[in-house]
Scaffold this motif. Structure first.
Motif, PDB file in Angstrom:
ATOM      1  N   GLN A  80       7.636  60.885  99.761  1.00  0.00           N
ATOM      2  CA  GLN A  80       8.347  59.829 100.502  1.00  0.00           C
ATOM      3  C   GLN A  80       7.776  59.660 101.921  1.00  0.00           C
ATOM      4  OE1 GLN A  80      12.682  60.796 100.100  1.00  0.00           O
ATOM      5  NE2 GLN A  80      12.708  58.918  98.882  1.00  0.00           N
ATOM      6  N   ALA A  81       6.457  59.671 102.052  1.00  0.00           N
ATOM      7  CA  ALA A  81       5.861  59.561 103.400  1.00  0.00           C
ATOM      8  C   ALA A  81       6.339  58.296 104.111  1.00  0.00           C
ATOM      9  CB  ALA A  81       4.331  59.559 103.296  1.00  0.00           C
ATOM     10  N   ASN A  82       6.356  57.185 103.362  1.00  0.00           N
ATOM     11  CA  ASN A  82       6.769  55.908 103.963  1.00  0.00           C
ATOM     12  C   ASN A  82       8.243  55.922 104.353  1.00  0.00           C
ATOM     13  OD1 ASN A  82       7.551  56.020 101.264  1.00  0.00           O
ATOM     14  ND2 ASN A  82       6.740  54.001 100.714  1.00  0.00           N
ATOM     15  N   TYR A  83       9.079  56.370 103.438  1.00  0.00           N
ATOM     16  CA  TYR A  83      10.533  56.377 103.668  1.00  0.00           C
ATOM     17  C   TYR A  83      10.909  57.349 104.791  1.00  0.00           C
ATOM     18  CZ  TYR A  83      15.531  56.614 102.393  1.00  0.00           C
ATOM     19  OH  TYR A  83      16.905  56.578 102.399  1.00  0.00           O
ATOM     20  N   CYS A  84      10.318  58.551 104.756  1.00  0.00           N
ATOM     21  CA  CYS A  84      10.625  59.550 105.799  1.00  0.00           C
ATOM     22  C   CYS A  84      10.165  59.052 107.164  1.00  0.00           C
ATOM     23  CB  CYS A  84       9.981  60.895 105.477  1.00  0.00           C
ATOM     24  SG  CYS A  84      10.648  61.648 103.983  1.00  0.00           S
ATOM     25  N   ALA A  85       8.996  58.389 107.190  1.00  0.00           N
ATOM     26  CA  ALA A  85       8.509  57.838 108.459  1.00  0.00           C
ATOM     27  C   ALA A  85       9.459  56.757 108.969  1.00  0.00           C
ATOM     28  CB  ALA A  85       7.101  57.274 108.276  1.00  0.00           C
ATOM     29  N   SER A  86       9.960  55.918 108.039  1.00  0.00           N
ATOM     30  CA  SER A  86      10.878  54.843 108.466  1.00  0.00           C
ATOM     31  C   SER A  86      12.164  55.428 109.033  1.00  0.00           C
ATOM     32  CB  SER A  86      11.180  53.896 107.298  1.00  0.00           C
ATOM     33  OG  SER A  86      12.074  54.468 106.358  1.00  0.00           O
ATOM     34  N   LYS A  87      12.676  56.473 108.404  1.00  0.00           N
ATOM     35  CA  LYS A  87      13.959  57.034 108.832  1.00  0.00           C
ATOM     36  C   LYS A  87      13.800  57.908 110.083  1.00  0.00           C
ATOM     37  CE  LYS A  87      16.456  55.118 105.594  1.00  0.00           C
ATOM     38  NZ  LYS A  87      17.464  54.077 105.931  1.00  0.00           N
ATOM     39  N   GLY A  88      12.685  58.628 110.164  1.00  0.00           N
ATOM     40  CA  GLY A  88      12.403  59.377 111.392  1.00  0.00           C
ATOM     41  C   GLY A  88      12.200  58.413 112.559  1.00  0.00           C
ATOM     42  N   ASN A  97      23.062  48.893 110.802  1.00  0.00           N
ATOM     43  CA  ASN A  97      21.757  48.685 110.174  1.00  0.00           C
ATOM     44  C   ASN A  97      21.662  49.609 108.972  1.00  0.00           C
ATOM     45  OD1 ASN A  97      20.382  46.701 111.851  1.00  0.00           O
ATOM     46  ND2 ASN A  97      20.454  48.244 113.474  1.00  0.00           N
ATOM     47  N   ASN A  98      22.046  49.053 107.823  1.00  0.00           N
ATOM     48  CA  ASN A  98      22.128  49.867 106.599  1.00  0.00           C
ATOM     49  C   ASN A  98      21.102  49.461 105.537  1.00  0.00           C
ATOM     50  OD1 ASN A  98      23.750  51.422 104.329  1.00  0.00           O
ATOM     51  ND2 ASN A  98      23.633  49.284 103.657  1.00  0.00           N
ATOM     52  N   ALA A  99      20.602  48.214 105.588  1.00  0.00           N
ATOM     53  CA  ALA A  99      19.669  47.759 104.539  1.00  0.00           C
ATOM     54  C   ALA A  99      18.494  48.726 104.466  1.00  0.00           C
ATOM     55  CB  ALA A  99      19.181  46.345 104.832  1.00  0.00           C
ATOM     56  N   GLY A 100      18.177  49.170 103.259  1.00  0.00           N
ATOM     57  CA  GLY A 100      17.074  50.119 103.118  1.00  0.00           C
ATOM     58  C   GLY A 100      16.606  50.194 101.684  1.00  0.00           C
ATOM     59  N   VAL A 101      15.345  50.543 101.523  1.00  0.00           N
ATOM     60  CA  VAL A 101      14.753  50.670 100.187  1.00  0.00           C
ATOM     61  C   VAL A 101      13.855  51.907 100.136  1.00  0.00           C
ATOM     62  CG1 VAL A 101      14.745  48.169  99.723  1.00  0.00           C
ATOM     63  CG2 VAL A 101      12.749  49.250 100.795  1.00  0.00           C
ATOM     64  N   THR A 102      13.519  52.308  98.920  1.00  0.00           N
ATOM     65  CA  THR A 102      12.492  53.343  98.724  1.00  0.00           C
ATOM     66  C   THR A 102      11.354  52.756  97.888  1.00  0.00           C
ATOM     67  OG1 THR A 102      13.693  54.104  96.776  1.00  0.00           O
ATOM     68  CG2 THR A 102      14.044  55.356  98.781  1.00  0.00           C
ATOM     69  N   ARG A 103      10.154  53.219  98.113  1.00  0.00           N
ATOM     70  CA  ARG A 103       9.001  52.940  97.244  1.00  0.00           C
ATOM     71  C   ARG A 103       8.213  54.244  97.222  1.00  0.00           C
ATOM     72  NH1 ARG A 103      11.164  49.552  95.787  1.00  0.00           N
ATOM     73  NH2 ARG A 103      10.730  47.351  95.789  1.00  0.00           N
ATOM     74  N   ASP A 104       8.691  55.192  96.415  1.00  0.00           N
ATOM     75  CA  ASP A 104       8.159  56.551  96.483  1.00  0.00           C
ATOM     76  C   ASP A 104       6.808  56.674  95.803  1.00  0.00           C
ATOM     77  OD1 ASP A 104      10.624  56.999  97.602  1.00  0.00           O
ATOM     78  OD2 ASP A 104      11.435  58.136  95.920  1.00  0.00           O
ATOM     79  N   GLY A 105       6.057  57.647  96.237  1.00  0.00           N
ATOM     80  CA  GLY A 105       4.777  57.945  95.607  1.00  0.00           C
ATOM     81  C   GLY A 105       4.083  59.047  96.394  1.00  0.00           C
ATOM     82  N   LEU A 106       3.280  59.806  95.708  1.00  0.00           N
ATOM     83  CA  LEU A 106       2.559  60.867  96.405  1.00  0.00           C
ATOM     84  C   LEU A 106       1.561  60.247  97.378  1.00  0.00           C
ATOM     85  CD1 LEU A 106       2.098  63.361  93.465  1.00  0.00           C
ATOM     86  CD2 LEU A 106       3.680  63.543  95.406  1.00  0.00           C
ATOM     87  N   GLY A 112      11.868  65.705 106.101  1.00  0.00           N
ATOM     88  CA  GLY A 112      10.738  65.336 105.255  1.00  0.00           C
ATOM     89  C   GLY A 112      11.060  65.500 103.778  1.00  0.00           C
ATOM     90  N   ASN A 113      10.244  64.884 102.932  1.00  0.00           N
ATOM     91  CA  ASN A 113      10.426  65.012 101.490  1.00  0.00           C
ATOM     92  C   ASN A 113       9.122  64.618 100.806  1.00  0.00           C
ATOM     93  OD1 ASN A 113      11.921  65.589  99.181  1.00  0.00           O
ATOM     94  ND2 ASN A 113      12.724  63.506  99.002  1.00  0.00           N
ATOM     95  N   ALA A 114       8.599  65.494  99.984  1.00  0.00           N
ATOM     96  CA  ALA A 114       7.347  65.187  99.286  1.00  0.00           C
ATOM     97  C   ALA A 114       7.517  63.905  98.479  1.00  0.00           C
ATOM     98  CB  ALA A 114       6.983  66.348  98.354  1.00  0.00           C
TER      99      ALA A 114
END
Ligand code: NAI
Length: 245
Positions: free
Chosen positions: A150-158, A87-96, A146-148
């Motif tokens: 990237q709340a969505n991305y960090c939550a997905s990976k955690g 399971n490698n498919a992944g994206v980012t949509r970064d924002g504060l 964690g990473n400032a």
């Protein structure tokens, strides 16, 4: 286990996924490349086949259950079994945080976390019957630390790390292992999108003083897929140059 082992890699059209496809093909796996990008899927499948390894390209979106089922069916129709799912498919949509809208949250969770859930649920039925299988989830260092922005991305990976452990417990009795690889910062299109200054600052935080390569990540996947890792399950293998330990 039959002679020809079979691996399905989501997001296998480029970057880390493509490197995983190439590394598994080199180990003798027949590979199924599943990706949104039709041109990439065809090109990677043709490249692998030209080197003499069976490969099948499937255009599939991990957010669509019908595509996921179709991908697994296509793999079984062509090769008769599935030994490894990555399971490698992944994206980012970064924002504060304060500016992150619901769409950015939902999209990243739907692809990175629920996409892996959909694929795992589908493949577990096939692997369960086979009484053997390997599921490898590509998480991320930021799911651990964690990473400032990237709340969505960090939550997905955690979330992916939590799901890895839960599924490992549930599927162990069927001889299916479930592990995660947590890459640090890897030089791909995803990190190329970062400003030069940010990449330099990142490298300064890495004991090995460089970004990793897609091949570094692929090697960890090859290990977890191998017979040598038969007694390893529910683990998170960090490939991060020592950035987080
Ligand atoms: P990338 O953006 O270069 O490639 C991602 C691939 O996934 C693309 O081929 C894309 O078409 C495909 N994809 C995107 N959405 C999809 C969907 N809904 N269904 C099917 N395929 C889809 O990304 P990269 O850098 O190769 O990342 C691969 C994985 O590694 C991702 O899960 C990413 O989160 C993870 N990762 C990447 C790191 C990095 O530094 N590049 C670090 C840690 C983790």
């Amino acid at each position: 286990m039959s002679e020809q082992r079979v691996a399905v890699v989501t997001g296998g059209g480029r970057g880390i996924g493509k490197a995983i496809v190439e590394a598994l093909a080199q180990q003798g796996y027949a590979v199924v490349i599943a990706d949104l990008d039709e041109a990439a899927v065809k090109a990677v499948a043709a490249e692998i086949e030209s080197k003499g390894t069976p490969a099948l390209g499937v255009v599939a979106n991990v957010t669509v259950q019908g595509d996921v089922d179709g991908m697994m069916k296509a793999a079984v129709d062509r090769f008769g079994r599935i030994d490894v799912l990555v399971n490698n498919a992944g994206v980012t949509r970064d924002g504060l945080l304060m500016r992150m809208d619901d769409d950015a949250w939902d999209m990243v969770i739907d692809i990175n976390l629920k996409g892996a859930f959909r694929c795992t649920r589908a493949v577990s039925k096939i692997m369960g019957k086979q009484r053997v299988g390997r599921i490898i989830n590509i998480a991320s260092i930021v799911g651990q630390m964690g990473n400032a922005g990237q709340a969505n991305y960090c939550a997905s990976k955690g979330g992916l790390i939590g799901m890895t452990k839960s599924n490992a417990r549930e599927l162990a009795k069927r001889n299916i292992t479930v592990n995660a690889v947590a890459p640090g910062f890897i030089a791909t299109d995803m990190t190329d999108a970062l400003p030069e200054k940010v990449r330099e600052e990142l490298a300064a935080q890495i004991p090995m003083e460089r970004l990793g390569s897609s091949e570094d990540v692929a090697a960890a996947v090859v290990y977890l897929a191998s017979e040598s890792a038969a007694y390893v399950t529910g683990q998170v293998l960090a490939v991060n140059g020592g950035m987080y330990m």
